[in-house]
Design a protein around this motif. Structure first.
Motif, short mmCIF file in Angstrom:
data_model
loop_
_atom_site.label_atom_id
_atom_site.label_comp_id
_atom_site.label_asym_id
_atom_site.label_seq_id
_atom_site.Cartn_x
_atom_site.Cartn_y
_atom_site.Cartn_z
N ASP A 39 -5.65 -2.77 -8.63
CA ASP A 39 -6.87 -3.02 -7.86
C ASP A 39 -6.58 -3.18 -6.36
O ASP A 39 -7.14 -4.06 -5.69
N LEU A 40 -5.73 -2.33 -5.85
CA LEU A 40 -5.27 -2.45 -4.46
C LEU A 40 -6.37 -2.06 -3.47
O LEU A 40 -7.07 -1.06 -3.66
N ALA A 41 -6.50 -2.85 -2.42
CA ALA A 41 -7.46 -2.54 -1.35
C ALA A 41 -6.74 -2.66 -0.01
O ALA A 41 -5.98 -3.59 0.22
N THR A 42 -6.99 -1.69 0.88
CA THR A 42 -6.51 -1.78 2.26
C THR A 42 -7.69 -1.41 3.15
O THR A 42 -8.13 -0.26 3.19
N TRP A 43 -8.24 -2.41 3.82
CA TRP A 43 -9.40 -2.21 4.71
C TRP A 43 -8.95 -2.46 6.15
O TRP A 43 -8.07 -3.28 6.41
N PHE A 44 -9.61 -1.77 7.06
CA PHE A 44 -9.34 -1.97 8.49
C PHE A 44 -10.63 -2.39 9.18
O PHE A 44 -11.68 -1.77 8.96
N PRO A 45 -10.58 -3.42 10.03
CA PRO A 45 -11.80 -3.84 10.73
C PRO A 45 -12.22 -2.84 11.79
O PRO A 45 -11.37 -2.24 12.46
N VAL A 46 -13.53 -2.65 11.92
CA VAL A 46 -14.09 -1.84 13.00
C VAL A 46 -14.57 -2.82 14.07
O VAL A 46 -15.47 -3.62 13.83
N LYS A 47 -13.93 -2.80 15.25
CA LYS A 47 -14.25 -3.75 16.32
C LYS A 47 -15.25 -3.13 17.29
O LYS A 47 -15.11 -1.95 17.66
N ARG A 48 -16.23 -3.92 17.72
CA ARG A 48 -17.23 -3.40 18.67
C ARG A 48 -17.50 -4.43 19.76
O ARG A 48 -17.35 -5.63 19.55
N GLY A 49 -17.94 -3.94 20.94
CA GLY A 49 -18.41 -4.82 22.00
C GLY A 49 -17.29 -5.45 22.80
O GLY A 49 -16.11 -5.33 22.47
N ASP B 110 -9.71 1.32 -1.77
CA ASP B 110 -10.76 0.39 -2.18
C ASP B 110 -10.78 0.18 -3.69
O ASP B 110 -11.67 0.65 -4.39
N GLY B 111 -9.74 -0.51 -4.20
CA GLY B 111 -9.70 -0.81 -5.62
C GLY B 111 -9.00 0.27 -6.43
O GLY B 111 -9.61 0.92 -7.26
N VAL B 112 -7.72 0.45 -6.15
CA VAL B 112 -6.94 1.54 -6.77
C VAL B 112 -5.91 0.94 -7.73
O VAL B 112 -5.21 -0.01 -7.38
N SER B 113 -5.83 1.51 -8.93
CA SER B 113 -4.85 1.05 -9.92
C SER B 113 -4.13 2.25 -10.53
O SER B 113 -4.78 3.25 -10.87
N SER C 42 0.72 20.39 -8.37
CA SER C 42 0.86 20.79 -9.78
C SER C 42 2.25 21.37 -10.07
O SER C 42 2.65 21.44 -11.23
N ASN C 43 2.99 21.76 -9.03
CA ASN C 43 4.34 22.30 -9.25
C ASN C 43 5.39 21.21 -9.41
O ASN C 43 6.54 21.53 -9.75
N ILE C 44 5.05 19.98 -9.16
CA ILE C 44 6.08 18.93 -9.20
C ILE C 44 5.66 17.71 -10.02
O ILE C 44 6.52 17.01 -10.57
N ALA C 45 4.36 17.46 -10.15
CA ALA C 45 3.91 16.17 -10.71
C ALA C 45 3.85 16.19 -12.24
O ALA C 45 3.48 17.19 -12.85
N ASP C 46 4.22 15.07 -12.86
CA ASP C 46 4.01 14.88 -14.31
C ASP C 46 2.55 14.51 -14.56
O ASP C 46 1.95 14.94 -15.53
N ARG C 47 2.03 13.65 -13.69
CA ARG C 47 0.60 13.27 -13.76
C ARG C 47 0.02 13.39 -12.36
O ARG C 47 0.74 13.34 -11.36
N VAL C 48 -1.30 13.54 -12.31
CA VAL C 48 -1.98 13.69 -11.02
C VAL C 48 -3.11 12.66 -10.93
O VAL C 48 -3.88 12.48 -11.88
N ALA C 49 -3.18 11.99 -9.78
CA ALA C 49 -4.31 11.10 -9.47
C ALA C 49 -5.13 11.76 -8.37
O ALA C 49 -4.58 12.21 -7.35
N VAL C 50 -6.43 11.87 -8.59
CA VAL C 50 -7.33 12.50 -7.61
C VAL C 50 -8.07 11.39 -6.88
O VAL C 50 -8.73 10.55 -7.52
N MET C 51 -7.97 11.38 -5.56
CA MET C 51 -8.54 10.28 -4.77
C MET C 51 -9.71 10.79 -3.94
O MET C 51 -9.64 11.87 -3.33
N TYR C 52 -10.78 10.00 -3.94
CA TYR C 52 -11.96 10.36 -3.12
C TYR C 52 -12.50 9.11 -2.47
O TYR C 52 -12.82 8.12 -3.15
N LEU C 53 -12.60 9.11 -1.15
CA LEU C 53 -13.14 7.99 -0.37
C LEU C 53 -12.61 6.63 -0.86
O LEU C 53 -13.38 5.72 -1.14
#
Ligand code: SF4
Length: 327
Positions: free
Chosen positions: A19-29, A42-45, A228-239
Motif C-alpha cells: 500500500d505504498l504512497a508517495t505524494w508531493f505537495p503543490v505549493k502556491r502563493g 497512490d496505494g501500490v502493492s 515482455s522480453n525480460i519480465a516473468d510478471r508484469v505490473a501495469v500502472m496508471y495514474l
C-alpha cells in the motif's frame, strides 16, 4: 545479513511493497502554502521474489519512476511499507539503510548523465567496492573482472565515459551496479535510449547476469514490448495505481484491463501501421487532480455509469490481479 535465506521457498519475498504512497505537495502563493498533492504513487502493492523480474509498465507520468526512486530511498514514502527480505525499510536505522544500499542497486536510462565524466571506467565500476571496503587485491583486477561480466575487454579500464557508445556506457552502468553483489537491481528505462538491436543485446546480458547471480530485477519501462522480453510478471500502472498485474504471457495474450489493451494496441507490429494511443484514447489526466471513480474512465472505451462514481476494487484469480468494474 540481508537476503541470506533467499533460496528458501518458504521465506519472505525478497521485496514486498504494501500500500505504498508517495505524494508531493503543490505549493502556491507568496507563503508557499500547500494547495494540493501530486499523488505520484497512490496505494501500490506487489512482491518481487528472488531470481524474478517484475516489469513495471505505463505511460510517462504514471508514477513508475517515482515508485522506483521510493524503493531506492531517493524519495520519501508518504504512506505504506516496503519490506526487504522481511524487514521494513522505513523502520531501518541510518546504518542499516547504508548497508541496504549494497543490496539494491539501480541502472538509469541515461548512462552519460549517471556516469561521472571526470572518473575513468575503473574508478566508476569499483567506487562502491571502495566505499564498502570490499576491495581485495587491486582495483584494476576488480574492474577487469566486472567489465568481463558485461562483455567488455580490459582495455576499457583506463578510458572515459565519453569514449563509448550508448550501449557500452549502459554495460559500464550495469558493471557498476553488479560490483556490490546486489540482490535486486532497479532498471529505470535502462534500454529506452538505445537502438532496437542494442536493446536486445543489453536485455540478453541482463538475462545472463540474472541466471549467473540469481538477481532480481524491477524493470521499469513505458514500452510493453520491451518489458515482455525480460519480465516473468508484469505490473501495469496508471495514474499512481497498479491496475493489472499477472504473468507476462497472461498480460500479453489475455489482458483484462482496458488500459492494458490500450498499451498492447500501441505496440508496433512488423509491417503494420502503429496505432498512436493518444489519438485513440486521449491523454492521461493529471495525478494532481485524478478523476473520481475509476481513474481511467475518461479514456475508457468500455466505461459504464458506475465507473465515473465508484473506484473499482481489485480482484485476483490465480495471481492475476485487475482493478476494473468489468470483473
Ligand atoms: Fe473502464 Fe470502468 Fe474498467 Fe475503469 S472500471 S477500466 S472505466 S470499464
Amino acid at each position: 545479513m540481508m537476503a541470506q535465506n533467499k533460496k528458501d521457498p518458504i521465506s519472505a519475498p525478497l521485496l514486498e511493497v504494501r500500500d505504498l504512497a508517495t505524494w508531493f505537495p503543490v505549493k502556491r502563493g507568496l507563503l508557499s502554502l500547500t494547495a494540493g498533492w501530486v499523488r505520484a504513487v497512490d496505494g501500490v502493492s506487489f512482491i518481487i521474489d528472488s531470481n524474478e523480474t517484475l516489469g513495471l509498465v505505463g505511460e510517462s507520468g504514471c508514477g513508475k519512476t517515482t515508485l522506483g526512486r521510493t524503493l531506492l530511498g531517493l524519495e520519501q514514502a508518504t504512506g505504506g511499507d516496503v519490506l526487504f527480505d522481511g524487514r521494513s525499510i522505513p523502520a531501518m536505522s541510518r546504518r542499516e539503510m547504508d548497508r541496504l544500499r549494497r543490496h539494491i542497486q539501480v541502472v538509469f536510462q541515461d548512462p552519460l548523465s549517471s556516469l561521472n565524466p571526470r572518473m575513468n571506467v575503473m574508478d566508476i565500476v569499483t567506487e562502491g567496492l571502495v566505499q564498502f571496503k570490499m576491495v581485495e587485491g587491486s582495483r584494476q583486477e576488480h574492474a577487469e573482472r566486472l567489465l568481463g561480466e558485461v562483455g567488455m575487454g580490459p582495455d576499457a579500464v583506463y578510458r572515459w565515459p565519453h569514449e563509448f557508445s550508448g550501449g557500452q556506457r549502459q554495460r559500464i552502468s550495469i558493471a557498476r551496479a553488479l560490483s556490490l553483489k546486489p540482490d535486486l537491481i532497479v532498471c529505470d528505462e535502462a534500454v529506452s535510449a538505445l537502438d532496437v538491436s542494442v536493446q536486445a543485446q543489453v536485455i540478453n546480458l541482463l538475462l545472463k547476469l540474472q541466471s549467473d547471480h540469481r538477481l532480481s530485477y524491477l524493470f521499469i519501462s513505458h514500452d510493453l514490448s520491451v518489458v515482455s522480453n525480460i519480465a516473468d510478471r508484469v505490473a501495469v500502472m496508471y495514474l499512481g495505481r497498479i491496475v493489472e498485474l499477472g504473468k507476462t504471457a497472461d498480460i500479453i495474450n489475455a489482458p483484462l484491463h482496458p488500459y492494458t489493451k490500450m498499451l498492447i494496441a500501441a505496440v508496433p507490429v512488423a509491417g503494420e501501421k502503429r496505432i498512436i494511443p493518444e489519438v485513440v484514447y486521449g491523454e492521461a489526466p493529471s495525478s494532481t487532480d485524478p478523476p473520481p471513480g475509476c481513474r481511467f474512465h475518461p479514456r475508457c472505451p468500455e466505461a459504464m455509469a458506475v465507473c465515473a462514481e465508484t473506484s473499482p476494487a481489485e480482484v485476483a484469480r490465480d495471481g492475476h490481479r485487475v482493478m476494473c468494474h468489468l470483473f
